[in-house]
Scaffold this motif. Structure first.
Motif, PDB file in Angstrom:
ATOM      1  N   LYS B 220       0.831  -1.204   0.000  1.00 20.60           N
ATOM      2  CA  LYS B 220       0.000   0.000   0.000  1.00 20.60           C
ATOM      3  C   LYS B 220       0.863   1.251   0.000  1.00 20.60           C
ATOM      4  O   LYS B 220       0.552   2.232  -0.679  1.00 20.60           O
ATOM      5  CB  LYS B 220      -0.918   0.008   1.237  1.00 20.60           C
ATOM      6  CG  LYS B 220      -1.928  -1.121   1.242  1.00 20.60           C
ATOM      7  CD  LYS B 220      -3.115  -0.803   0.358  1.00 20.60           C
ATOM      8  CE  LYS B 220      -3.963  -2.061   0.158  1.00 20.60           C
ATOM      9  NZ  LYS B 220      -5.001  -1.861  -0.872  1.00 20.60           N
ATOM     10  N   LEU B 221       1.944   1.208   0.768  1.00 17.75           N
ATOM     11  CA  LEU B 221       2.829   2.379   0.818  1.00 17.75           C
ATOM     12  C   LEU B 221       3.469   2.611  -0.546  1.00 17.75           C
ATOM     13  O   LEU B 221       3.608   3.746  -0.994  1.00 17.75           O
ATOM     14  CB  LEU B 221       3.894   2.214   1.910  1.00 17.75           C
ATOM     15  CG  LEU B 221       3.408   2.393   3.346  1.00 17.75           C
ATOM     16  CD1 LEU B 221       4.486   1.959   4.330  1.00 17.75           C
ATOM     17  CD2 LEU B 221       3.021   3.839   3.616  1.00 17.75           C
ATOM     18  N   ALA B 222       3.854   1.504  -1.170  1.00 15.81           N
ATOM     19  CA  ALA B 222       4.508   1.615  -2.474  1.00 15.81           C
ATOM     20  C   ALA B 222       3.538   2.213  -3.511  1.00 15.81           C
ATOM     21  O   ALA B 222       3.946   2.977  -4.380  1.00 15.81           O
ATOM     22  CB  ALA B 222       4.997   0.249  -2.913  1.00 15.81           C
ATOM     23  N   HIS B 223       2.261   1.859  -3.345  1.00 17.51           N
ATOM     24  CA  HIS B 223       1.289   2.376  -4.297  1.00 17.51           C
ATOM     25  C   HIS B 223       0.850   3.790  -3.962  1.00 17.51           C
ATOM     26  O   HIS B 223      -0.040   4.333  -4.608  1.00 17.51           O
ATOM     27  CB  HIS B 223       0.055   1.468  -4.352  1.00 17.51           C
ATOM     28  CG  HIS B 223       0.313   0.218  -5.148  1.00 17.51           C
ATOM     29  ND1 HIS B 223       0.991  -0.863  -4.653  1.00 17.51           N
ATOM     30  CD2 HIS B 223       0.005  -0.101  -6.435  1.00 17.51           C
ATOM     31  CE1 HIS B 223       1.076  -1.792  -5.558  1.00 17.51           C
ATOM     32  NE2 HIS B 223       0.491  -1.361  -6.671  1.00 17.51           N
ATOM     33  N   GLY B 224       1.428   4.339  -2.941  1.00 21.05           N
ATOM     34  CA  GLY B 224       1.140   5.737  -2.608  1.00 21.05           C
ATOM     35  C   GLY B 224      -0.195   5.941  -1.933  1.00 21.05           C
ATOM     36  O   GLY B 224      -0.714   7.060  -1.920  1.00 21.05           O
ATOM     37  N   ASN B 225      -0.761   4.847  -1.345  1.00 24.30           N
ATOM     38  CA  ASN B 225      -2.008   5.028  -0.595  1.00 24.30           C
ATOM     39  C   ASN B 225      -1.744   5.893   0.632  1.00 24.30           C
ATOM     40  O   ASN B 225      -0.676   5.822   1.220  1.00 24.30           O
ATOM     41  CB  ASN B 225      -2.552   3.676  -0.128  1.00 24.30           C
ATOM     42  CG  ASN B 225      -3.045   2.861  -1.288  1.00 24.30           C
ATOM     43  OD1 ASN B 225      -2.544   3.007  -2.406  1.00 24.30           O
ATOM     44  ND2 ASN B 225      -4.016   2.023  -1.050  1.00 24.30           N
ATOM     45  N   THR B 226      -2.725   6.666   1.032  1.00 23.23           N
ATOM     46  CA  THR B 226      -2.541   7.464   2.246  1.00 23.23           C
ATOM     47  C   THR B 226      -2.643   6.538   3.458  1.00 23.23           C
ATOM     48  O   THR B 226      -3.203   5.435   3.365  1.00 23.23           O
ATOM     49  CB  THR B 226      -3.622   8.548   2.373  1.00 23.23           C
ATOM     50  OG1 THR B 226      -4.885   7.890   2.492  1.00 23.23           O
ATOM     51  CG2 THR B 226      -3.612   9.470   1.181  1.00 23.23           C
ATOM     52  N   TYR B 233      -8.362   0.030   5.075  1.00 26.99           N
ATOM     53  CA  TYR B 233      -8.195  -1.283   4.458  1.00 26.99           C
ATOM     54  C   TYR B 233      -8.112  -2.372   5.534  1.00 26.99           C
ATOM     55  O   TYR B 233      -8.783  -3.406   5.447  1.00 26.99           O
ATOM     56  CB  TYR B 233      -6.934  -1.293   3.595  1.00 26.99           C
ATOM     57  CG  TYR B 233      -6.677  -2.653   2.991  1.00 26.99           C
ATOM     58  CD1 TYR B 233      -7.337  -3.046   1.808  1.00 26.99           C
ATOM     59  CD2 TYR B 233      -5.801  -3.563   3.599  1.00 26.99           C
ATOM     60  CE1 TYR B 233      -7.130  -4.292   1.276  1.00 26.99           C
ATOM     61  CE2 TYR B 233      -5.595  -4.814   3.063  1.00 26.99           C
ATOM     62  CZ  TYR B 233      -6.255  -5.176   1.902  1.00 26.99           C
ATOM     63  OH  TYR B 233      -6.050  -6.420   1.370  1.00 26.99           O
ATOM     64  N   PHE B 234      -7.322  -2.108   6.542  1.00 25.70           N
ATOM     65  CA  PHE B 234      -7.136  -3.118   7.593  1.00 25.70           C
ATOM     66  C   PHE B 234      -8.449  -3.377   8.329  1.00 25.70           C
ATOM     67  O   PHE B 234      -8.796  -4.517   8.635  1.00 25.70           O
ATOM     68  CB  PHE B 234      -6.061  -2.674   8.595  1.00 25.70           C
ATOM     69  CG  PHE B 234      -4.666  -3.034   8.171  1.00 25.70           C
ATOM     70  CD1 PHE B 234      -4.347  -4.358   7.879  1.00 25.70           C
ATOM     71  CD2 PHE B 234      -3.676  -2.070   8.064  1.00 25.70           C
ATOM     72  CE1 PHE B 234      -3.061  -4.689   7.491  1.00 25.70           C
ATOM     73  CE2 PHE B 234      -2.388  -2.415   7.679  1.00 25.70           C
ATOM     74  CZ  PHE B 234      -2.084  -3.717   7.384  1.00 25.70           C
ATOM     75  N   ILE B 235      -9.182  -2.312   8.613  1.00 21.95           N
ATOM     76  CA  ILE B 235     -10.435  -2.475   9.350  1.00 21.95           C
ATOM     77  C   ILE B 235     -11.427  -3.306   8.524  1.00 21.95           C
ATOM     78  O   ILE B 235     -12.070  -4.234   9.043  1.00 21.95           O
ATOM     79  CB  ILE B 235     -11.009  -1.101   9.736  1.00 21.95           C
ATOM     80  CG1 ILE B 235     -10.172  -0.561  10.911  1.00 21.95           C
ATOM     81  CG2 ILE B 235     -12.486  -1.194  10.135  1.00 21.95           C
ATOM     82  CD1 ILE B 235     -10.475   0.843  11.285  1.00 21.95           C
ATOM     83  N   ASN B 236     -11.469  -2.996   7.231  1.00 21.55           N
ATOM     84  CA  ASN B 236     -12.340  -3.795   6.367  1.00 21.55           C
ATOM     85  C   ASN B 236     -11.910  -5.254   6.357  1.00 21.55           C
ATOM     86  O   ASN B 236     -12.746  -6.161   6.375  1.00 21.55           O
ATOM     87  CB  ASN B 236     -12.334  -3.228   4.948  1.00 21.55           C
ATOM     88  CG  ASN B 236     -13.095  -1.910   4.899  1.00 21.55           C
ATOM     89  OD1 ASN B 236     -14.003  -1.686   5.709  1.00 21.55           O
ATOM     90  ND2 ASN B 236     -12.707  -1.027   3.991  1.00 21.55           N
ATOM     91  N   LEU B 237     -10.588  -5.420   6.357  1.00 20.90           N
ATOM     92  CA  LEU B 237     -10.055  -6.785   6.314  1.00 20.90           C
ATOM     93  C   LEU B 237     -10.480  -7.559   7.568  1.00 20.90           C
ATOM     94  O   LEU B 237     -10.967  -8.690   7.489  1.00 20.90           O
ATOM     95  CB  LEU B 237      -8.530  -6.721   6.234  1.00 20.90           C
ATOM     96  CG  LEU B 237      -7.791  -8.034   5.978  1.00 20.90           C
ATOM     97  CD1 LEU B 237      -8.104  -8.547   4.579  1.00 20.90           C
ATOM     98  CD2 LEU B 237      -6.283  -7.841   6.139  1.00 20.90           C
ATOM     99  N   VAL B 238     -10.325  -6.923   8.726  1.00 21.59           N
ATOM    100  CA  VAL B 238     -10.695  -7.569   9.988  1.00 21.59           C
ATOM    101  C   VAL B 238     -12.183  -7.905   9.991  1.00 21.59           C
ATOM    102  O   VAL B 238     -12.585  -9.007  10.365  1.00 21.59           O
ATOM    103  CB  VAL B 238     -10.342  -6.664  11.192  1.00 21.59           C
ATOM    104  CG1 VAL B 238     -10.948  -7.203  12.481  1.00 21.59           C
ATOM    105  CG2 VAL B 238      -8.837  -6.540  11.342  1.00 21.59           C
TER     106      VAL B 238
END
Lengths: 908, 272
Positions: B220-226, B233-238
């Motif tokens: 995500k960092l590499a793709h420049g996501n904030t 994303y993590f919350i959705n994942l959980v």
């Protein structure tokens, strides 16, 4: 972090004190030495034998003699008479401790002498003119008469005759002590030239020589008429120490390049019949030999006097009595007779270690006795070695130990060391007559102790103050935080602990305003009153209190109370409404258990008091999960409720009300077994065994019905006031651990968990038996078998370490219990007792032994039983002692009857 | 040092309440995540208190007040000690509040906190919330969980798999508010440019495996996501795994501007 620096500075102080003390020791400062002299005197006083030598007698010119024979100076004829009297008793030697340095000036004698001169001249002229022989005879007879009158009133001659006739008299002389300023006539020494010690082994080092000899000059010698006829003249100088106490005798003075023996030395040698030539002084060895007696002297040729006793230890005889033959004459035979003053105003009174008002004559007597009996106080080279050793010992203690020890121990050890040092000093002095200076090590100990301890005390006091201010700051900080979070009660509680200064008044005032805002007027008033107690005129305090009081009175039933009710929700609500849970009236909160609040309840139907345990996690668990938990709760309640055993708490009922699940159970009044796990509060072994038997029996009963307790610990066993025992909380642990994702039951220390429990394996009844074993161990010893500073080590210990032999902790544990405990605490459940009943059986056998022991039965029976047990273990065949069998049977019948009852219940 | 940070919390799909609390304060450069425990929503109170009190104390610290509480560790910087003191202080407050008010009885909370200084950061931990550090594309767990299971795991009494299934997985061995004193794990580290700190509750760490967290972050960092996107994303994942527990994530990224580049910037700015 700070501690080492304290120790370091303590170390430095100690080191400094040690150096100072060593410095004082080598410099021999008068200040400290005077203390040593005091100790010396004390030792001398303890040492005195009170045994006076029977070789010495003192003839005293005392008050009585002065009163009867006239004021001093007496006519020398009287002294002559005295000498004659004493001589007639045939003493060995007479010490006439009276200095007669001048010829007797007698006007009559002078007149008669000039008359005689004139008469002789006249006779010389008349001789040629007189023819008659009878005339000449008459003239010369008159001359004889005049001469005899002359002699009769010439006291000096009389005295010198007496001295000469006696041939035993020793006379004193006095020197001025110190180095001669020079330029004095040497003729003065002529009359005493025969009284020097010539046999001297000297040393060449003049500096060292000066420390060894005592120089003197300007002697005041006896009138040569007397000294010529005396058997000896000795110096009678008495040298006192800095504190004016006489402790030593200068054996010989050095004057005009000669050594002059002391008065006492002269007397002694004459008593021993030794000539002056046979006295030898060895300066290198600090030794004077008088015949075969060696006297060790210290610096300045002085000898420490070993005083035999206080004043008047030696027999005194009044001169008057001697003159008037009131004393048996042979009393002086073969003795040393000292003649001296005791009358006040005449005698020189000295202070000596054993007392005051010692006459010089008695000091002389002591010296003579010392030499004759060879009882000296000495300072051999060994003495200074011992001194250094003692000093070193206390230095080590002061440097290495004193800064590290706690106050109590440092005082104990310091005192012990001080006593040791003093004891050594006193013992050596009294038993071996060795003078060891003990003031220096004692001084070091005492001064270091005082300085280090007061420093410590000051620092701790300072620290205490710091802690106090710190805790005030902390309380203030806590209070402000509580206030910030709206917990005003707690804030006030904290602020109360702070002293009210100006800033505190502001803070409190603000808190009161906060209370007002929350409409808690009574509390606001309380805060204002708190400020008022210190400063009643603070801001608008008075007014506010007045207004608030009115307001709160008017609002009692209004806002004020309602608001508080709304704030502290559940409890207040429950308390005022007399709420019910199911059919039970909730009376009050009893406490908080593992799963929730425990209330005291009443069953109104049968008027029975019960304990109601509620389940806590009602509203914060997903519904589905909660359902599951509740199901489990009731299942456990049911299975626990089915347990009917005298030692298991009775569950009456379980239910649900207001979304609160609860269990109603027997109300127990008593103490938790936990209280007896304290080392100072252990139960007698017999009682412990009895309790464990009951618990094991209860567990066996439960396990047989498939119920595992899972949380056996002393807090879960109650001893009721009537002495019976209940195991509580059956199965609760299981309910508690069932909600998996919930954050948070924070665990105490899992000291009682079994190895299989902590490794997450399936748990059965044998796990309870392990926990029981832990409890058993703890009840016997007051210590847990597995301990750890943190959970990790504890868990490791439980699963890997073999517990310490309990006997090492409590020696009273009977041997027969040890294998039982061992077996209960086996890591592998298969090696453990498989059933509670097995424990009951083994323990009962052991109990027999214990009770046998108490009743005083012989050990034979014990060993018999012990072997019975081992045999049982070896062969695994049940060997039953008759008595045990009986009790088991009784127990069985009880159980059966209980079972019957239960069946009855079921039927109902 | 420059920082950017983002944080999110979610009550999940099953729990009725969210007992988690977090703090992002870019002025103080202070970040806290707390996971409350205890009935009657007192867990929420506890976690709220932990966050508020810690913040309040750190504010005082920057004002120059003495906030020291309990013994100091001289080997650590002042800032680290201040953080530790604040957490201990919060423990005291929570403990006394739980004693005083019956409805709060037994409340407790976990707490992880990080504070960023000039060129270093300090962090501390009580309980089973976690701090991860992503540095040079390596994800490192900085904290140790204070849970019974973790103790068992460390001793090798149980395996990782057993740990995940353990019925004791919710049992904490340390938490704020349990007793009047608490042992706080505390440490400090030199910061490196582009360090990423992830503070989270066990809602994330128990549900999402370490590898996935690692991989996702890098991607995500590499793709420049904030950072905020990443949290989402993590919350959705959980939640997609069931959302059984509250979950809270705070992500902080650190940028060290060295003096040279600062100078360069200034010059460039002037030219522009």
């Amino acid at each position: 972090m700070k501690k080492p620096s304290f120790v370091l500075s303590d170390l430095l102080i100690a080191l400094l004190l040690v150096i100072i003390t060593f410095g004082l020791y080598f410099l021999k400062t008068s200040f400290i030495e005077s203390f040593e002299y005091k100790l010396y005197d004390l030792r001398a006083r303890l040492k005195q034998s009170r045994h006076a030598s029977d070789k010495i007698a003192i003839v005293a010119i005392d008050e009585q003699s002065i009163a009867t024979l006239g004021k001093w100076p007496w006519p020398r004829t009287v002294i002559a008479k005295l000498i004659d009297k004493i001589s007639s008793a045939d003493p060995k030697v007479i010490g006439l401790n009276i200095l007669i340095s001048e010829p007797d000036s007698n006007a009559g004698l002078d007149e008669i002498r000039s008359l005689k001169q004139n008469y002789i001249k006249m006779m010389f002229h008349l001789q040629k003119k007189l023819k008659s022989k009878s005339d000449i005879q008459m003239l010369s007879d008159f001359l004889v008469q005049i001469s005899s009158s002359e002699t009769n009133i010439d006291n000096d001659t009389i005295l010198s005759y007496s001295i000469e006739n006696s041939n035993k008299v020793v006379l004193p002389m006095f020197f001025v002590l110190g180095k001669s300023p020079g330029g004095e006539p040497t003729e003065i020494y002529d009359s005493i030239s025969g009284n020097t010690i010539k046999n001297v082994e000297t040393i060449s080092d003049t500096k060292k020589l000066e420390t060894k000899i005592m120089e003197a000059y300007s002697p005041i010698v006896p009138y040569d008429l007397f000294s010529n006829v005396s058997v000896g003249v000795g110096h009678a100088n008495i040298q006192s120490d800095l504190d004016n106490v006489v402790r030593r005798e200068i054996l010989a003075l050095y004057s005009n390049n000669c050594f002059y023996p002391s008065f006492a030395l002269q007397l002694t040698r004459l008593y021993m019949g030794i000539s002056l030539d046979d006295i030898k002084i060895s300066l290198p060895k600090n030794l004077i030999s008088i015949g075969n007696i060696n006297v060790q002297f210290t610096d300045k040729m002085s000898m420490l006097i070993n005083f035999a006793g206080p004043v008047n230890t030696y027999p005194y005889f009044s001169a008057f009595d001697v003159l008037n033959d009131k004393i048996p004459i042979d009393l002086f035979k073969n003795k040393i007779v000292l003649v001296g003053f005791t009358a006040s105003g005449l005698s020189d009174l000295n202070s000596v270690p054993v007392g005051n008002n010692f006459t010089g004559t008695e000091i002389v007597a002591n010296v003579i006795q010392n030499i004759l009996e060879q009882k000296f106080i000495i300072r051999p080279e060994l003495a200074s070695k011992i001194e250094i050793a003692l000093l070193f010992m206390s230095s080590v203690f002061v440097i290495l130990f004193l800064p590290r020890l706690k106050a109590k121990w440092s005082s104990i050890f310091s005192l012990m060391l001080l006593i040791i040092i003093i004891f050594i000093g006193f013992y050596l002095f009294i038993k071996s007559s060795i003078w060891v200076k003990i003031i220096y090590p004692s001084f070091l100990l005492i001064i270091s102790y005082i300085i280090l301890m007061s420093k410590k005390f000051l620092i701790t006091e300072k620290r205490k103050e710091l802690v106090e201010t710190e805790s005030i700051e902390t309380n203030k900080m806590l209070g402000l935080s509580f206030q910030g979070q709206g917990m005003l009660d707690l804030a006030f509680e904290k602020f109360r602990k702070c002293p009210i200064d100006d800033s505190m008044k502001d803070i409190l005032y603000n808190l009161a305003l906060d209370f007002e805002r929350k409409r808690q007027f009574n509390k606001a008033i309380a805060v204002y009153e708190h400020i008022k107690s210190v400063d009643p005129k603070y801001k608008d305090l008075q007014e506010r209190i007045k207004i608030l009081k009115e307001a709160s009175e008017g609002m009692v039933l209004g806002l004020g109370i309602k608001k508080t009710k709304g704030e502290t929700v559940i409890m207040d609500g429950l308390a005022t409404q007399k709420p019910t849970l199911g059919r039970y009236e909730v009376i009050k909160e009893l406490g908080r258990g593992a799963m929730g609040i425990v209330y005291l309840g009443k069953d109104p139907k049968i008027n029975r008091m019960v304990a109601i345990k509620t389940l806590r996690f009602e509203d914060d668990i997903p519904e589905e999960e909660m359902k599951e938990i509740k199901q489990r709760f009731f299942r456990e309640a049911e299975s626990a409720g089915n347990l009917s055993h005298p030692n298991i708490i009775k569950i009456y009922d379980a239910g649900e009300d207001y979304d609160i699940s609860y269990m109603a159970m027997e109300l127990l009044e008593g103490k938790e077994l936990k209280e007896y796990c304290d080392k100072n509060n252990l139960l007698p072994v017999k009682d412990v065994v009895k309790y464990i038997i009951q618990i094991a029996d209860a567990l066996d009963y439960a396990h047989q019905r498939g119920v595992v307790h899972r949380d056996i610990k002393p807090a879960n066993v109650m001893i009721l006031n009537d002495g019976t025992l209940r195991v509580t909380d059956f199965g609760i642990a299981r309910i508690m651990s069932s909600s998996k994702t919930q954050t948070g039951t924070v665990l105490g220390t899992p000291s009682y968990m079994s190895p299989e429990q902590i490794s997450g394996k399936k748990v059965d009844g044998r796990s309870d038996l392990f926990s029981l074993g832990v409890m058993f161990y703890e009840l016997l010893t007051g210590e847990k078998p597995f301990q750890g500073d943190n959970i990790a080590t504890l868990l490791f210990q439980i699963s890997n370490t073999i517990q310490k032999n309990p006997k090492q902790i409590n020696n009273n544990i009977p041997d027969c219990l040890l294998p039982i405990i061992d077996k209960m605490l086996k890591k592998n459940p298969d090696e453990r007792y498989q059933r509670g009943k097995e424990i009951v059986d083994d323990l009962k056998k052991c109990l027999q032994i214990i009770e046998g022991n108490i009743n005083g039965t012989v050990s034979e029976q014990q060993t018999g039983l012990k072997t019975a047990i081992t045999e049982k273990r070896l062969s695994d065949i049940e060997v039953k002692v008759k008595n045990t069998e009986d009790t088991v049977k009784i127990n069985d019948t009880i159980k059966i009857s209980l079972d019957d009852k239960k069946e009855d219940k079921n039927k109902i | 040092m420059k920082i950017i940070a983002a944080g999110k919390t979610d009550k999940g799909l099953v729990r009725p309440d969210n007992e988690d609390n977090f703090l992002i304060d870019e002025n103080l450069k202070l970040f806290i995540v707390a996971d409350g425990a205890g009935g009657h929503s007192s867990g929420e109170v506890a976690s709220k208190l932990a966050v508020n009190i810690t913040k309040q104390q750190i504010e005082k610290y920057f004002k120059g007040e003495d906030i020291s509480f309990g013994p100091k560790t001289t080997s650590f910087s002042k800032m680290t000690n201040a953080l530790c003191s604040s957490i201990k202080f919060a423990n005291q407050i929570i403990y006394e509040a739980s004693k005083k008010y019956p409805q709060n009885n037994g409340m407790a909370t976990t707490c992880v906190a990080a504070i960023v200084g000039e060129n270093s950061f300090s962090y501390c931990n009580v309980g089973d919330s976690r701090i991860y550090l992503l540095r040079d594309n390596e994800l490192k767990l900085l904290t140790t969980d204070h849970s019974l299971v973790n103790e068992q795991l460390k001793l090798g009494l149980i395996t990782e798999e057993q740990a995940e299934k353990s019925e004791y997985s919710n049992i904490l061995t340390r938490a704020l508010g349990m007793s009047d004193s608490v042992e706080v794990d505390v440490n400090e580290m030199k910061a490196k440019d582009k360090d990423v700190l992830i503070l989270c509750t066990d809602g994330l760490s128990k549900m999402v495996k370490y590898d996935i967290i690692h991989k996702t972050l890098i991607e995500k960092l590499a793709h420049g996501n904030t950072l905020s996107d990443i949290c989402d994303y993590f919350i959705n994942l959980v939640n997609s795994f069931g959302g059984k527990d509250n979950v809270t994530i705070v992500i902080v990224q650190l940028f060290i501007e060295n003096k040279f580049s600062l100078l360069l910037k200034k010059i460039l700015n002037k030219k522009n």
